[in-house]
Motif scaffolding. Structure first.
Motif, PDB file in Angstrom:
ATOM      1  N   ASP A 271       1.060  -1.364  -0.356  1.00 47.69           N
ATOM      2  CA  ASP A 271      -0.140  -0.281   0.273  1.00 47.69           C
ATOM      3  C   ASP A 271       0.526   1.055  -0.269  1.00 47.69           C
ATOM      4  OD1 ASP A 271      -1.747   1.706   0.243  1.00 47.69           O
ATOM      5  OD2 ASP A 271      -2.560   1.773   2.637  1.00 47.69           O
ATOM      6  N   GLU A 272       1.026   1.647  -1.287  1.00 45.93           N
ATOM      7  CA  GLU A 272       0.878   3.494  -1.465  1.00 45.93           C
ATOM      8  C   GLU A 272       0.990   4.473  -0.126  1.00 45.93           C
ATOM      9  OE1 GLU A 272       2.611   3.829  -5.175  1.00 45.93           O
ATOM     10  OE2 GLU A 272       3.162   2.074  -5.459  1.00 45.93           O
ATOM     11  N   ASN A 273      -0.284   4.316   0.285  1.00 47.86           N
ATOM     12  CA  ASN A 273      -0.450   5.627   1.266  1.00 47.86           C
ATOM     13  C   ASN A 273       0.304   5.576   2.126  1.00 47.86           C
ATOM     14  OD1 ASN A 273      -2.489   6.176  -1.638  1.00 47.86           O
ATOM     15  ND2 ASN A 273      -4.032   5.299  -0.325  1.00 47.86           N
ATOM     16  N   GLN A 274       1.265   5.920   2.083  1.00 47.98           N
ATOM     17  CA  GLN A 274       1.799   6.336   4.180  1.00 47.98           C
ATOM     18  C   GLN A 274       2.023   7.448   4.464  1.00 47.98           C
ATOM     19  OE1 GLN A 274       2.324   3.375   5.486  1.00 47.98           O
ATOM     20  NE2 GLN A 274       1.363   2.273   3.799  1.00 47.98           N
ATOM     21  N   PRO A 275       1.486   8.001   5.662  1.00 47.32           N
ATOM     22  CA  PRO A 275       1.791   8.989   6.469  1.00 47.32           C
ATOM     23  C   PRO A 275       3.024   9.514   5.699  1.00 47.32           C
ATOM     24  CG  PRO A 275       1.746   7.574   7.958  1.00 47.32           C
ATOM     25  CD  PRO A 275       1.170   6.753   6.604  1.00 47.32           C
ATOM     26  N   ILE A 276       3.743   9.253   5.981  1.00 49.83           N
ATOM     27  CA  ILE A 276       5.866   9.516   5.560  1.00 49.83           C
ATOM     28  C   ILE A 276       5.782   9.117   4.386  1.00 49.83           C
ATOM     29  CG2 ILE A 276       7.859   9.408   6.229  1.00 49.83           C
ATOM     30  CD1 ILE A 276       7.411   7.676   8.666  1.00 49.83           C
TER      31      ILE A 276
ATOM     32  N   GLU B   4       8.616   9.921   2.485  1.00 48.36           N
ATOM     33  CA  GLU B   4       9.650   9.080   1.454  1.00 48.36           C
ATOM     34  C   GLU B   4       9.005   7.235   1.660  1.00 48.36           C
ATOM     35  OE1 GLU B   4       9.734  11.312   4.223  1.00 48.36           O
ATOM     36  OE2 GLU B   4      11.346  13.186   2.886  1.00 48.36           O
ATOM     37  N   VAL B   5       8.489   6.924   2.761  1.00 46.98           N
ATOM     38  CA  VAL B   5       7.919   6.048   2.825  1.00 46.98           C
ATOM     39  C   VAL B   5       7.102   5.846   1.232  1.00 46.98           C
ATOM     40  CG1 VAL B   5       6.685   3.866   3.916  1.00 46.98           C
ATOM     41  CG2 VAL B   5       8.183   5.782   5.241  1.00 46.98           C
ATOM     42  N   ALA B   6       6.145   6.505   1.543  1.00 46.41           N
ATOM     43  CA  ALA B   6       5.317   6.310   0.446  1.00 46.41           C
ATOM     44  C   ALA B   6       5.899   6.088  -0.850  1.00 46.41           C
ATOM     45  CB  ALA B   6       4.697   7.423   0.406  1.00 46.41           C
ATOM     46  N   GLU B   7       7.219   6.941  -1.037  1.00 46.60           N
ATOM     47  CA  GLU B   7       8.093   6.523  -2.608  1.00 46.60           C
ATOM     48  C   GLU B   7       8.896   5.205  -2.196  1.00 46.60           C
ATOM     49  OE1 GLU B   7      10.737   9.823  -1.945  1.00 46.60           O
ATOM     50  OE2 GLU B   7       8.790  12.017  -2.648  1.00 46.60           O
ATOM     51  N   LEU B   8       9.069   4.767  -0.913  1.00 48.81           N
ATOM     52  CA  LEU B   8       9.872   3.546  -1.439  1.00 48.81           C
ATOM     53  C   LEU B   8       8.530   2.755  -1.860  1.00 48.81           C
ATOM     54  CD1 LEU B   8      12.651   2.106  -0.599  1.00 48.81           C
ATOM     55  CD2 LEU B   8      11.411   2.031   1.629  1.00 48.81           C
ATOM     56  N   TYR B   9       8.003   2.538  -1.694  1.00 43.29           N
ATOM     57  CA  TYR B   9       6.741   1.520  -1.354  1.00 43.29           C
ATOM     58  C   TYR B   9       6.371   1.696  -3.141  1.00 43.29           C
ATOM     59  CZ  TYR B   9       5.890   0.696   3.685  1.00 43.29           C
ATOM     60  OH  TYR B   9       6.187  -0.523   5.263  1.00 43.29           O
ATOM     61  N   HIS B  10       6.524   3.115  -3.887  1.00 46.62           N
ATOM     62  CA  HIS B  10       5.751   2.785  -5.215  1.00 46.62           C
ATOM     63  C   HIS B  10       6.810   2.414  -5.296  1.00 46.62           C
ATOM     64  CE1 HIS B  10       4.860   4.873  -8.482  1.00 46.62           C
ATOM     65  NE2 HIS B  10       5.889   5.334  -8.836  1.00 46.62           N
ATOM     66  N   ALA B  11       7.925   2.508  -5.893  1.00 45.17           N
ATOM     67  CA  ALA B  11       9.609   2.240  -6.227  1.00 45.17           C
ATOM     68  C   ALA B  11       9.136   0.775  -6.527  1.00 45.17           C
ATOM     69  CB  ALA B  11      11.109   2.509  -5.708  1.00 45.17           C
ATOM     70  N   PHE B  12       9.174   0.438  -4.892  1.00 43.25           N
ATOM     71  CA  PHE B  12       9.158  -1.705  -4.236  1.00 43.25           C
ATOM     72  C   PHE B  12       8.077  -2.081  -5.489  1.00 43.25           C
ATOM     73  CE2 PHE B  12       7.554  -4.655  -2.633  1.00 43.25           C
ATOM     74  CZ  PHE B  12       8.239  -5.992  -2.479  1.00 43.25           C
TER      75      PHE B  12
END
Length: 123
Positions: A64-69, A71-79
């Motif tokens: 799930d790319e909907n993250q409050p942080i 940088e974590v959202a961008e990391l999840y998107h790249a993953f």
């Protein structure tokens, strides 16, 4: 009376005036660091679990790319993009192998058939 005794203790031991605020700040710092590390480490440990699935060649997973942080959202998107690309590469490789093996089998079957015909005494 207790307040008076506490003040007397502080006056009798002056280092306590500095020690108590240091202990309080230390406790607040430990609590704050623990909460911050939980917020940061939880998404990383989740990503680690997902990576273990990718190691097992499971390219169907998405996080799930909907993250409050951010940088974590961008990391999840790249993953997610990486897993999608790996899935495409795996499908391409399977199709390529299937196509190549078919393309080799057809001429080999023809050559084998012609060789049997040439060996036949009826020719």
């Amino acid at each position: 009376l207790e307040y008076h005794n506490l003040l007397a203790t502080f006056n009798h031991y002056p280092f306590l005036r500095w020690l108590l605020p240091i202990i309080i700040c230390f406790i607040i710092g430990v609590i704050t660091a623990s909460l911050v590390s939980l917020v940061i480490l939880k998404p990383i440990s989740q990503l680690k679990r997902q990576m273990q699935q990718v190691i097992q060649s499971d390219f169907s997973i998405q996080v799930d790319e909907n993250q409050p942080i951010q940088e974590v959202a961008e990391l999840y998107h790249a993953f997610n993009l990486m897993v999608k690309e790996l899935n495409g590469i795996e499908r391409f490789q399977a199709n390529f192998t299937s196509t190549i093996s078919h393309e080799f089998k057809t001429p080999l079957s023809n050559i084998q058939g012609y060789a049997h015909l040439l060996q036949s005494p009826q020719i």
